[in-house]
Write a protein that holds these residues in place. Structure first.
Motif, PDB file in Angstrom:
ATOM      1  N   THR A  75       7.153   4.207   9.247  1.00 32.63           N
ATOM      2  CA  THR A  75       5.720   3.774   8.616  1.00 32.63           C
ATOM      3  C   THR A  75       5.440   2.850  10.412  1.00 32.63           C
ATOM      4  O   THR A  75       6.320   2.203  10.217  1.00 32.63           O
ATOM      5  CB  THR A  75       5.923   3.530   7.185  1.00 32.63           C
ATOM      6  OG1 THR A  75       6.001   3.941   6.891  1.00 32.63           O
ATOM      7  CG2 THR A  75       4.825   2.736   6.998  1.00 32.63           C
ATOM      8  N   SER A  76       4.166   2.550  10.222  1.00 30.10           N
ATOM      9  CA  SER A  76       4.538   1.353  11.330  1.00 30.10           C
ATOM     10  C   SER A  76       3.722   0.286  10.547  1.00 30.10           C
ATOM     11  O   SER A  76       3.984   0.050   9.123  1.00 30.10           O
ATOM     12  CB  SER A  76       2.642   2.454  11.901  1.00 30.10           C
ATOM     13  OG  SER A  76       1.518   1.408  11.084  1.00 30.10           O
ATOM     14  N   GLU A  77       4.009  -1.029  10.975  1.00 31.86           N
ATOM     15  CA  GLU A  77       3.840  -2.268  11.210  1.00 31.86           C
ATOM     16  C   GLU A  77       3.331  -2.485  10.262  1.00 31.86           C
ATOM     17  O   GLU A  77       2.495  -2.762   9.487  1.00 31.86           O
ATOM     18  CB  GLU A  77       5.257  -3.133  11.778  1.00 31.86           C
ATOM     19  CG  GLU A  77       4.660  -4.095  11.522  1.00 31.86           C
ATOM     20  CD  GLU A  77       6.179  -4.643  11.026  1.00 31.86           C
ATOM     21  OE1 GLU A  77       5.992  -5.257   9.408  1.00 31.86           O
ATOM     22  OE2 GLU A  77       6.663  -3.715  10.706  1.00 31.86           O
ATOM     23  N   GLU A  78       2.075  -1.941  10.553  1.00 28.83           N
ATOM     24  CA  GLU A  78       0.080  -2.229  10.307  1.00 28.83           C
ATOM     25  C   GLU A  78       0.609  -1.829   8.914  1.00 28.83           C
ATOM     26  O   GLU A  78      -0.225  -2.413   8.126  1.00 28.83           O
ATOM     27  CB  GLU A  78      -0.796  -1.790  11.249  1.00 28.83           C
ATOM     28  CG  GLU A  78      -1.984  -1.772  10.258  1.00 28.83           C
ATOM     29  CD  GLU A  78      -3.095  -1.257  11.585  1.00 28.83           C
ATOM     30  OE1 GLU A  78      -4.223  -1.718  11.177  1.00 28.83           O
ATOM     31  OE2 GLU A  78      -2.686  -0.278  12.321  1.00 28.83           O
ATOM     32  N   VAL A  79       0.881  -0.389   8.668  1.00 29.88           N
ATOM     33  CA  VAL A  79       0.568   0.405   7.532  1.00 29.88           C
ATOM     34  C   VAL A  79       1.678  -0.943   6.026  1.00 29.88           C
ATOM     35  O   VAL A  79       1.096  -0.687   5.145  1.00 29.88           O
ATOM     36  CB  VAL A  79       0.649   1.628   7.686  1.00 29.88           C
ATOM     37  CG1 VAL A  79       1.174   2.408   5.727  1.00 29.88           C
ATOM     38  CG2 VAL A  79      -0.312   2.182   8.551  1.00 29.88           C
ATOM     39  N   ARG A  80       2.701  -0.942   6.918  1.00 26.03           N
ATOM     40  CA  ARG A  80       3.318  -1.227   5.999  1.00 26.03           C
ATOM     41  C   ARG A  80       2.767  -2.763   5.732  1.00 26.03           C
ATOM     42  O   ARG A  80       3.106  -3.461   4.432  1.00 26.03           O
ATOM     43  CB  ARG A  80       5.121  -1.964   6.955  1.00 26.03           C
ATOM     44  CG  ARG A  80       5.909  -0.707   7.467  1.00 26.03           C
ATOM     45  CD  ARG A  80       7.323  -1.524   7.418  1.00 26.03           C
ATOM     46  NE  ARG A  80       7.937   0.080   7.968  1.00 26.03           N
ATOM     47  CZ  ARG A  80       8.489   0.157   7.379  1.00 26.03           C
ATOM     48  NH1 ARG A  80       8.491   0.099   5.991  1.00 26.03           N
ATOM     49  NH2 ARG A  80       9.339   1.377   7.830  1.00 26.03           N
ATOM     50  N   GLU A  81       2.318  -3.775   6.281  1.00 28.78           N
ATOM     51  CA  GLU A  81       1.623  -4.974   5.632  1.00 28.78           C
ATOM     52  C   GLU A  81       0.267  -4.537   4.782  1.00 28.78           C
ATOM     53  O   GLU A  81       0.177  -5.603   4.015  1.00 28.78           O
ATOM     54  CB  GLU A  81       1.098  -5.926   7.099  1.00 28.78           C
ATOM     55  CG  GLU A  81       2.557  -6.267   7.994  1.00 28.78           C
ATOM     56  CD  GLU A  81       3.232  -7.160   7.069  1.00 28.78           C
ATOM     57  OE1 GLU A  81       3.329  -7.643   6.374  1.00 28.78           O
ATOM     58  OE2 GLU A  81       4.920  -6.918   7.388  1.00 28.78           O
ATOM     59  N   GLU A  82      -0.252  -3.734   4.839  1.00 27.15           N
ATOM     60  CA  GLU A  82      -1.508  -2.820   4.268  1.00 27.15           C
ATOM     61  C   GLU A  82      -0.737  -2.845   2.642  1.00 27.15           C
ATOM     62  O   GLU A  82      -1.555  -3.423   1.782  1.00 27.15           O
ATOM     63  CB  GLU A  82      -2.890  -1.850   5.157  1.00 27.15           C
ATOM     64  CG  GLU A  82      -3.196  -1.671   4.138  1.00 27.15           C
ATOM     65  CD  GLU A  82      -3.076  -0.868   3.258  1.00 27.15           C
ATOM     66  OE1 GLU A  82      -3.764  -0.762   2.040  1.00 27.15           O
ATOM     67  OE2 GLU A  82      -2.093   0.134   3.080  1.00 27.15           O
ATOM     68  N   ARG A  83       0.331  -2.367   2.854  1.00 24.25           N
ATOM     69  CA  ARG A  83       0.817  -1.500   1.705  1.00 24.25           C
ATOM     70  C   ARG A  83       1.155  -2.512   1.267  1.00 24.25           C
ATOM     71  O   ARG A  83       1.479  -2.852  -0.369  1.00 24.25           O
ATOM     72  CB  ARG A  83       1.905  -0.588   2.037  1.00 24.25           C
ATOM     73  CG  ARG A  83       1.083   0.538   2.093  1.00 24.25           C
ATOM     74  CD  ARG A  83       0.762   1.408   0.713  1.00 24.25           C
ATOM     75  NE  ARG A  83      -0.557   1.126   0.463  1.00 24.25           N
ATOM     76  CZ  ARG A  83      -1.456   1.667  -0.465  1.00 24.25           C
ATOM     77  NH1 ARG A  83      -1.083   2.158  -1.192  1.00 24.25           N
ATOM     78  NH2 ARG A  83      -2.785   0.899   0.315  1.00 24.25           N
TER      79      ARG A  83
END
Length: 206
Positions: A117-125
């Motif tokens: 999972t990308s860092e961008e998706v991690r932060e969004e989640r």
């Protein structure tokens, strides 16, 4: 009955509820990577969905999906008071709470456990989870458990998924009522017994 579980996974909620209700169940650990059980059985032959929990009933039928298993166990021992009676508004509130934990929290953690999972998706989640937890924190500021004064299967589920926050570096420190809830549930004897049985906390010395 037999519960197929993975230590600390969402199956922990079913394990907790069985102990809270005083239901004797056998435990069989599942390697969710290889899909083999500790008895070297093919877990996909038991539950083709490939994930825990799965509850093997006394007649050999297998029940899957955590929310269904939680309610089945609670209804098996109604005197334990872990779920309101069917046909009541309180039971609908239980469905409401279980649905919220499942769809808004549980599923939002899933990508955080995936190393791809990308860092961008991690932060969004993570931001999404914080927003959803803020609503629960407000509820728990006014009452000890999700449905009010009494512990229910929904609390076992919320406790279980919230345990995952530390594993995915999700900061929930602003939520004091939620933190108090986690401590309150963790201190229950049945919860301690389930955590010890799954190797998640050290067993107490005799």
């Amino acid at each position: 009955m037999k519960l197929y579980y993975a230590p600390g996974a969402c199956s922990l909620a079913s394990h907790i509820v069985a102990r809270e209700a005083g239901i004797e169940i056998a435990l069989e650990k599942v390697d969710t990577r290889t899909k083999r059980t500790e008895a070297d059985r093919d877990f996909l032959a038991i539950n083709p969905k490939g994930y825990v929990p799965a509850l093997e009933l006394v007649d050999g039928e297998v029940l899957t999906e955590g929310a269904a298993i939680l309610q089945y166990l609670a209804d098996s021992k109604p005197d334990a008071g872990l779920a309101p009676a069917h046909g009541t508004l309180a039971r609908s509130r239980l469905h409401e709470a279980l649905s919220y934990v499942s769809s808004e929290l549980h599923k939002s953690y899933t990508p955080l456990f995936n190393p791809a999972t990308s860092e961008e998706v991690r932060e969004e989640r993570k931001a999404y989870l914080v927003k959803r937890y803020s609503l629960l924190d407000q509820v728990l500021a006014d009452q000890p458990f999700l449905l009010g004064e009494d512990f229910s299967v929904a609390d076992a589920y919320l406790f279980t998924v919230t345990q995952w926050a530390g594993y995915v570096s999700l900061d929930l420190s602003d939520f004091q009522a939620l933190d108090a809830f986690q401590a309150r549930v963790r201190s229950r004897p049945a919860v301690q017994a389930a955590l010890q049985a799954e190797g998640l906390v050290p067993a107490k010395a005799a």
